[in-house]
Design an enzyme around this catalytic site. Structure first.
Site, PDB file in Angstrom:
ATOM      1  N   LYS A 101       0.811  -1.226   0.000  1.00 51.67           N
ATOM      2  CA  LYS A 101       0.000   0.000   0.000  1.00 51.67           C
ATOM      3  C   LYS A 101       0.842   1.272   0.000  1.00 51.67           C
ATOM      4  O   LYS A 101       0.436   2.283  -0.550  1.00 51.67           O
ATOM      5  CB  LYS A 101      -0.962   0.010   1.185  1.00 51.67           C
ATOM      6  CG  LYS A 101      -2.129  -0.951   0.997  1.00 51.67           C
ATOM      7  CD  LYS A 101      -3.249  -0.663   1.973  1.00 51.67           C
ATOM      8  CE  LYS A 101      -4.465  -1.518   1.680  1.00 51.67           C
ATOM      9  NZ  LYS A 101      -4.232  -2.962   1.991  1.00 51.67           N
ATOM     10  N   GLU A 123     -10.009   7.233   4.029  1.00 46.36           N
ATOM     11  CA  GLU A 123     -10.827   6.360   4.852  1.00 46.36           C
ATOM     12  C   GLU A 123     -10.019   5.091   5.111  1.00 46.36           C
ATOM     13  O   GLU A 123      -9.063   4.793   4.392  1.00 46.36           O
ATOM     14  CB  GLU A 123     -12.127   5.994   4.133  1.00 46.36           C
ATOM     15  CG  GLU A 123     -11.989   4.882   3.083  1.00 46.36           C
ATOM     16  CD  GLU A 123     -11.113   5.248   1.893  1.00 46.36           C
ATOM     17  OE1 GLU A 123     -11.135   6.432   1.499  1.00 46.36           O
ATOM     18  OE2 GLU A 123     -10.414   4.366   1.369  1.00 46.36           O
ATOM     19  N   SER A 388       1.670  -9.732  -1.310  1.00 49.78           N
ATOM     20  CA  SER A 388       1.357  -8.315  -1.124  1.00 49.78           C
ATOM     21  C   SER A 388       1.698  -7.761   0.261  1.00 49.78           C
ATOM     22  O   SER A 388       1.925  -6.567   0.406  1.00 49.78           O
ATOM     23  CB  SER A 388      -0.124  -8.066  -1.425  1.00 49.78           C
ATOM     24  OG  SER A 388      -0.949  -8.937  -0.674  1.00 49.78           O
TER      25      SER A 388
HETATM   26  C1  LIG Z   1      -5.123  -3.992   1.498  1.00 46.94           C
HETATM   27  C2  LIG Z   1      -4.410  -5.232   1.165  1.00 46.94           C
HETATM   28  C3  LIG Z   1      -4.795  -6.041   0.066  1.00 46.94           C
HETATM   29  C4  LIG Z   1      -6.016  -5.771  -0.755  1.00 46.94           C
HETATM   30  O1  LIG Z   1      -5.995  -4.599  -1.485  1.00 46.94           O
HETATM   31  P1  LIG Z   1      -5.787  -4.570  -3.053  1.00 46.94           P
HETATM   32  O2  LIG Z   1      -6.122  -3.176  -3.408  1.00 46.94           O
HETATM   33  O3  LIG Z   1      -6.726  -5.573  -3.665  1.00 46.94           O
HETATM   34  O4  LIG Z   1      -4.375  -4.922  -3.320  1.00 46.94           O
HETATM   35  C5  LIG Z   1      -4.034  -7.163  -0.237  1.00 46.94           C
HETATM   36  N1  LIG Z   1      -2.956  -7.496   0.505  1.00 46.94           N
HETATM   37  C6  LIG Z   1      -2.549  -6.760   1.556  1.00 46.94           C
HETATM   38  C7  LIG Z   1      -1.371  -7.189   2.329  1.00 46.94           C
HETATM   39  C8  LIG Z   1      -3.272  -5.607   1.928  1.00 46.94           C
HETATM   40  O5  LIG Z   1      -2.869  -4.890   2.986  1.00 46.94           O
END
Ligand SMILES: *Cc1c(COP(=O)(O)O)cnc(C)c1O
Length: 405
Positions: A101, A123, A388
């Site tokens: 993020k 938000e 992610s």
């Molecule tokens: C917020 C988050 C997501 C989901 O958000 P996307 O916009 O779909 O990427 C996925 N993985 C992690 C670790 C997150 O913090």
């Protein structure tokens, strides 16, 4: 229009179009006040993102503050356990603050600084986007108002504490169900009142134009780095790329590096407890076309056509729609979207932790689970997973609910 009718080498020039459309999806379904505000952001983005000074400053920040480039790791023990397919992970869990993020938050707040804004407004649901925004705001010395439902504030105490330590102002929203949807509405309303001084920063590739484009562009560093690193490590492209899809930002960033290459691309949605409405958040798999939060996409609706209640063990995937670009790539058939259940996710969470020494975010564990299934189906070749985020935030919850497996 189908996949083979699109020229992917000019894809990023043509999508979205000048009005923010990816085919019929996207656009800007908002009040006139907000339209002016979005037009200002769009114009500034198109100017500033081409400036050499902006680009070199963002590069420097990514390297010196965020810890980019994040590595690609060969998941050797997991690959051996599954057979002949080689699995690799792009390690977005190693970003500062533990997830992808920050890639778009640093970009958005740097843009705000260039626009002369004093305050960022956002938000948050589970608090992950709020923490990334509060981090970026602290780095750039901006005021930061984070709107959060009262119910979420109670549930997410550690992230609320993090935001406050970072100097953000956490604004409690007590309307309606007091969760993410109400927080989005309150943040939009506050922004419409004060858009001269402030900028609104959405948490994913969703919302009105230019956010789906801007967030994708800032996240595309993930896919571009990963492709170069993968080719350097193995001499080839991966056969398949896999990412989890909530709003769709980590997936959009990863996919951006591969759309124009002969690679199979998979987006993984949360099946939660099952296929009944309310038990999952697999909007692209089970949803239909509709408008919410200022954009047209594929969404899950209740009997009145409003956003349906959704569920996933991963609070970051718990959203009744996904970004318009994903709806477009879904219809084209360029990306295959499929689902993974809570149970499969928990298994993958422990498997990756035990075999590789990497505790994944429960969102990312959806992508790992899918890659494990895909590896068995493929029999040979390679899969690159976008990891992610890291799972520290999920450990207490998983142990409490599932125990140690
Ligand atoms: C917020 C988050 C997501 C989901 O958000 P996307 O916009 O779909 O990427 C996925 N993985 C992690 C670790 C997150 O913090």
């Amino acid at each position: 229009m189908k996949y083979n009718e699109i020229e992917f080498d000019t894809y990023f020039k043509n999508y979205p179009d000048a009005n923010g459309y990816f085919g019929k999806y996207g656009g800007s379904y908002i009040s006139d006040d907000l339209k002016n505000a979005m037009a200002e952001i769009t114009e500034a983005y198109f100017t500033i993102c081409k400036s050499g000074k902006f680009i070199s400053e963002l590069r420097r920040i990514r390297k010196e503050f965020q810890g980019r480039p994040t590595p690609v790791s060969h998941l050797e023990r997991l690959s051996n356990k599954l057979g002949n397919v080689q699995l690799y992970a792009k390690r977005e869990d190693l970003n500062h603050t533990g997830a992808h993020k920050l890639n778009h938050c640093m970009g958005e707040v740097l843009l705000a600084k260039y626009m002369g804004k004093k305050k960022v407004i956002a938000e948050t649901g589970a608090g992950q986007h709020g923490v990334a925004m509060a981090t970026a705001a602290a780095y750039f010395g901006m005021e930061c108002d984070i709107y959060m439902g009262a119910v979420d504030i109670k549930k997410q105490a550690p992230n609320v504490a993090r935001m406050k330590i970072l100097g953000a102002n956490v604004v409690e929203v007590t309307d309606g169900l007091q969760t993410l949807k109400e927080a989005v509405d309150a943040a939009f309303a506050a922004y419409a009142k004060d858009y001269k001084n402030s900028i609104y920063c959405i948490g994913s590739v969703v919302g009105p134009h230019p956010f789906p484009m801007m967030v994708r562009d800032f996240q595309s560093v993930v896919g571009i780095e990963a492709r170069e690193q993968f080719v350097e490590m193995t001499g080839e492209l991966p056969d398949a790329v896999v990412a989890c899809v909530g709003g769709g930002s980590n997936a959009a960033g990863m996919f951006a590096g591969f759309l124009n290459y002969p690679v199979d691309i998979y987006g993984v949605e949360p099946l939660g407890r099952g296929t009944a409405l309310g038990d999952h958040a697999a909007s692209l798999t089970y949803g239909t076309e509709g408008v919410m939060h200022g954009f047209n996409s594929i969404m899950l609706k209740d009997e009145n056509g409003d956003p349906a209640p959704v569920y996933s063990v991963a609070s970051g995937l718990d959203y009744p729609s996904s970004g318009p670009e994903h709806a477009f790539l879904h219809d084209l058939g360029r990306v295959k979207y499929d689902v993974i259940s809570d149970d499969e996710t928990i298994d993958a969470f422990f498997t990756l932790s035990r075999l590789e020494g990497i505790i994944p975010a429960i969102e990312s564990a959806h992508a790992v689970a899918y890659a494990m299934k895909l590896a068995e189906k493929m029999g040979k070749g390679s899969i690159l997973i976008n990891l992610s985020g890291r799972g520290d935030k999920d450990m207490d919850y998983i142990i409490e609910r599932y125990g140690i497996r």
